[in-house]
Write an enzyme that holds these catalytic residues in place. Structure first.
Site, PDB file in Angstrom:
ATOM      1  N   SER A 172       0.787  -1.044   0.072  1.00 58.60           N
ATOM      2  CA  SER A 172      -0.172   0.111  -0.073  1.00 58.60           C
ATOM      3  C   SER A 172       0.784   1.082   0.060  1.00 58.60           C
ATOM      4  O   SER A 172       1.696   1.312  -0.948  1.00 58.60           O
ATOM      5  CB  SER A 172      -0.938  -0.075   1.140  1.00 58.60           C
ATOM      6  OG  SER A 172      -2.103   0.773   1.111  1.00 58.60           O
TER       7      SER A 172
ATOM      8  N   ASP B 131      -9.118  -5.704  -4.624  1.00 56.70           N
ATOM      9  CA  ASP B 131      -8.540  -4.261  -3.832  1.00 56.70           C
ATOM     10  C   ASP B 131      -9.542  -3.181  -4.150  1.00 56.70           C
ATOM     11  O   ASP B 131      -9.548  -2.688  -5.420  1.00 56.70           O
ATOM     12  CB  ASP B 131      -7.228  -4.275  -4.076  1.00 56.70           C
ATOM     13  CG  ASP B 131      -6.692  -3.106  -3.320  1.00 56.70           C
ATOM     14  OD1 ASP B 131      -7.336  -2.341  -2.672  1.00 56.70           O
ATOM     15  OD2 ASP B 131      -5.398  -3.179  -3.112  1.00 56.70           O
TER      16      ASP B 131
ATOM     17  N   HIS C  93      -7.469  -5.638  -0.296  1.00 60.82           N
ATOM     18  CA  HIS C  93      -6.237  -4.845  -0.062  1.00 60.82           C
ATOM     19  C   HIS C  93      -5.095  -5.460   0.917  1.00 60.82           C
ATOM     20  O   HIS C  93      -3.893  -5.578   0.478  1.00 60.82           O
ATOM     21  CB  HIS C  93      -6.472  -3.416   0.274  1.00 60.82           C
ATOM     22  CG  HIS C  93      -5.509  -2.477   0.506  1.00 60.82           C
ATOM     23  ND1 HIS C  93      -4.664  -2.246  -0.841  1.00 60.82           N
ATOM     24  CD2 HIS C  93      -4.787  -1.610   1.118  1.00 60.82           C
ATOM     25  CE1 HIS C  93      -3.834  -1.367  -0.428  1.00 60.82           C
ATOM     26  NE2 HIS C  93      -3.947  -0.925   0.884  1.00 60.82           N
TER      27      HIS C  93
END
Ligand SMILES: CC(=O)N[C@@H](C)C(=O)N[C@@H](C)C(=O)N[C@@H](C)C(=O)O
Length: 814
Positions: free
Chosen positions: A668, A757, A789
């Site tokens: 991320s 995601d 995610h």
């Protein structure tokens, strides 16, 4: 034996989910010809069986197995076996303490990855706590498996246990079971037309027994609007008119907003109360649909005064922006009157907003005497726009007559800390509050929070506002409170090199009456790791490094000039010629989260196979005061990148890392940093791995569930946010993104991407991958079609870290 069974099951079938036949790329990767391992290991017979199992599964002509030399085969087998051992280490999730005449009992809820089923296996362990020696836990001989149960909630007296089973598919009812100490007493099936799944985790979770244990308030998904039904003749508006015999079908109906990443299908969390004797469910009317409800508790039930349900509520009338990791969503504490259905069958009461004067209120808890309502606030996040920041704690008086005033006076108990002095309380972060967090004086509460790179247990006096560290001051381990046994504390403690362990903290008073807690390990370890895990971990050590900020500029706030931290994990064994193990730099996301000094099985696995780790809590991380946290918005892609490079240089200067064998790994925003680093410091890293990375904010902004994050982190303030970005916005987003440095990248990079995601949609990673391929850089991509995610489903987690290890080994020439 169990593991040998698992492996032979793999040999028999290609459709068991562990290595699905579609994942041929993985099998290819399982046998890289260049792989060698840092520590030579002997192959167990079960590892050999495992390899035979995987090779036998390859029905595609065994191309992956061909050409594999036996040493590599053996080494790979050892590695995957070790990873499996790490991945199945249980986690300690929750605990409850029950006191009765016959003594004190503890119940500990744990879970463990079930790789074949690709789910987590839940189980419960119980123990008798000896009165004579309270740290002496007498455990039941075996745990009891609780798989299928979504939540367990003991009643306040400990005489009843509510077990909730959410439906596995969309058509089934939710099941509520009420257990006594010896048997199932009641079971209720709540049909979908009443409500969908009960919220059992995340923001909306809240399941609460009333004081006489006749009712439970909870939050569940309100039934969605009926879908239109069509057939070949026309359109049927009537509900339930679906009749397969005449070829009718259900349409999609109007699209409804959902709460974003990790909340797929979650649209309308609503308030319900079940009568645990009759099974009657009451949908609490009066809460407008514009409010999504969570975290419900009952107000004190004093005779003659009205009873209320008190809850947190989020406004979701316009766009429902993503909530996971997003403390910056305005929310408030509300109260609504509750009456028995017999009194007011259809009565709907107004709701009261109790926290109008503050932009955020959640986690409501009543004081023991019922005079105060305490709550946490993320006002610093809401007011600034940072998705997570320093929390504050507040209270309001609760009227003894149950008559709620028009406006309430919100009193600050713990304020946001901007710039903590050395060694002093840095503020509250990601505060964990028990459902009953109070000590016997009724004014001290126990909670868990981050303190720089450690999670710590704190005691907090509601009257004086004094905060003290309850977990040992000299410990760099991370600690969390699990339950209270009167004034004593049951906690879990771990470190990057030690698996979680239950600790018992006994309260003692010094001569001046000041309390402290004496900690002891419980007598028997709660679980036993495999020999390989135990011996791997025993040869590791860790320390927390202070990293000075480079290029301190005058325009920084005081707190942002202070050193940040990095956790360094390494082998205890010294190498010949002063040689160093390769280093893996590990970067958390957010950017406003933190990588604590707690056990991570994935990272412990990487260190066990021969990597030193540098886990960097760059400025912007939680736990270091609000000044440091707020120093990064507007400077992402530069300040955070430089902090990581400073930490790496610092480690190299201290002789902790071999500068020719450094890898980098992050997900991320940690993936944003990873891909930035390989572009901005192209000679520094020999290999990289990026998990759902933010690679191009300009392409992310239109499709993510948190477009406001893109604006806030790019501009450093929240007024720029719009659903219609201008060309200037897009230009800035591109300029601060890793994609703008792509021409310089030469580091071989592994990408792990989840198709589901919603936060950093897969197209973001793919665009960067294709751009790298276009310029001939070395790239490998694994796509997980059913992952979102966090990429944390057991098989995904396993396959990800197996590949990360193999990828890093290949370029570190171990
Ligand atoms: C606010 C936010 O979600 N920002 C993202 C860009 C981000 O970095 N998120 C991480 C906190 C994150 O979601 N990490 C994953 C791995 C997780 O599940 O925690």
């Amino acid at each position: 034996m169990a593991r040998i069974y698992t492996l032979s099951a793999l040999t028999c079938s290609t459709n068991l989910g562990f290595f699905p036949s579609s994942h041929l790329h993985l099998r290819r990767l399982l046998f890289p010809t260049t792989l060698t391992l840092p520590h030579s290991k002997t192959l167990s017979s079960s590892s050999k069986a495992w390899i035979r199992g995987v090779v036998a599964m390859d029905s595609s002509g065994t191309d992956s197995a061909k050409g594999l030399d036996s040493t590599t085969e053996e080494e790979y087998g050892t590695q995957s076996k070790l990873l499996q051992d790490f991945m199945t280490i249980p986690t300690i999730d929750k605990a409850w303490i029950f006191n009765s005449d016959s003594g004190t009992q503890a119940m500990v809820a744990m879970s463990q990855a079930n790789l074949l089923a690709n789910k987590r296996r839940k189980f419960m362990l119980s123990a008798h706590i000896s009165k004579e020696e309270s740290s002496n836990f007498h455990w039941a001989p075996f745990p009891v498996e609780m798989t299928g149960a979504s939540a367990f909630v003991p009643s306040p007296s400990g005489l009843k246990l509510l077990v909730i089973r959410n439906p596995e598919n969309d058509d089934s009812p939710t099941k509520f079971e009420i257990w006594s100490s010896s048997q199932l007493v009641k079971e209720f099936h709540i049909p979908l037309k009443v409500h969908g799944s009960v919220y059992v985790d995340g923001w909306f979770e809240g399941i609460s027994w009333n004081s006489d244990e006749t009712r439970v308030a909870y939050v569940a998904e309100e039934p969605s609007f009926p879908k239109p039904t069509f057939d070949h003749l026309g359109y049927y508006k009537k509900e339930n008119s679906l009749d397969k015999d005449i070829g009718s079908w259900k349409g999609q109906g109007d699209w409804e907003e959902e709460w974003g990443e990790a909340y797929a299908g979650k649209k309308q969390p609503s308030l319900f109360v079940i009568n645990v004797d009759s099974g009657e469910v009451k949908h609490i009317k009066g809460v407008p649909r514009s409010i999504s409800v969570g975290q419900v508790v009952w107000s004190p039930n004093s005779k003659g005064s009205a009873q209320y349900l008190v809850f947190a509520g989020w406004l979701g009338d316009k766009r429902k922006l993503g909530l996971r990791h997003c403390y910056n969503r305005p929310c408030a504490i509300y109260a609504i009157r509750f009456t028995e259905p017999k009194d007011d069958a259809n009565e709907s009461f107004p709701i009261h907003n109790l926290t109008k004067s503050i932009s955020s209120g959640f986690s409501p808890r009543f004081s023991k005497d019922g005079k105060f309502l305490l709550f946490l606030s993320a006002k610093a996040a809401v007011d600034s726009g940072a998705h997570c920041s320093t929390e504050s704690l507040h209270k309001i008086s609760w009227p003894s007559d149950g008559k709620l005033p028009e406006s309430t006076n919100v009193v600050d108990v713990i304020e946001v800390v901007n710039c903590p002095d050395d060694g002093c309380f840095p503020g509250l972060y990601f505060t964990g509050l028990l459902s009953d967090p109070w000590l016997s004086d009724g004014q001290t509460l126990m909670l868990s929070s981050y303190w720089r790179s450690c999670r710590v247990i704190l005691s907090l006096n509601l009257i004086s506002g004094e905060v003290s560290r309850v977990s040992p001051n000299d410990s760099d381990f991370s600690w969390s409170v699990l339950a209270l046994d009167g004034d004593n504390v049951v906690a879990v403690s771990s470190s990057p090199v030690s698996v979680p362990e239950i600790k018992y903290g006994k309260k003692v008073l010094d001569p001046s009456g000041k309390p402290s807690w004496h900690w002891s390990s419980i007598q028997k370890p709660i679980f036993k790791c495999s020999e390989k895990v135990t011996s791997g971990l025993s040869s590791l050590q860790f320390k927390i490094l202070n990293v000075p900020v480079s290029n301190v500029s005058e325009c920084l706030t005081e707190g942002a000039k202070r050193p940040f931290e990095a956790i360094y994990v390494s082998s205890t064994k010294t190498k010949e010629n002063g040689k160093r193990d390769p280093l893996a730099v590990v970067l958390h996301g957010g950017p406003h989260t933190v990588a604590p000094s707690s056990f991570s099985k994935q990272l412990a696995y990487l260190s066990s196979i021969g990597y030193s780790l540098l886990i960097v809590n760059y400025r912007g991380s939680l736990g270091f005061g609000e000044d440091a946290l707020q120093s990064i918005p507007g400077k992402i892609g530069s300040q955070d990148v430089n902090d990581v490079l400073s930490a790496v240089d610092h480690a190299v200067e201290m002789g902790l890392a071999d500068p020719s064998r450094i890898t980098v790994l992050g997900g991320s925003h940690g993936g944003f940093l990873t891909t930035h680093l390989i572009g901005q410091a192209p000679d520094k890293f020999v290999a990289a791995a990026a998990r759902n990375p933010v690679c191009n904010i300009a392409s992310m902004v239109g499709i993510t569930d948190i477009p406001d994050w893109c604006f806030f982190e790019a501009y450093g303030e929240q007024t720029h946010y719009t659903e219609a970005p201008s060309p200037e916005d897009m230009s800035l987003f591109h300029q601060i993104s890793p994609i703008s440095h792509i021409s310089k990248v030469k580091t071989p990079t592994l990408f792990l991407l989840g198709t589901m995601d919603l936060r950093v949609p897969i197209s973001n990673g793919f665009q960067y991958v294709r751009a790298l391929k276009e310029k001939g850089a070395e790239v490998k991509v694994l796509v997980f079609p059913n992952d979102n995610h966090s990429l944390d489903r057991p098989q995904t987690d396993y396959e990800s870290f197996l590949n990360i290890a193999v990828w890093f080994n290949k370029y570190c020439k171990l």
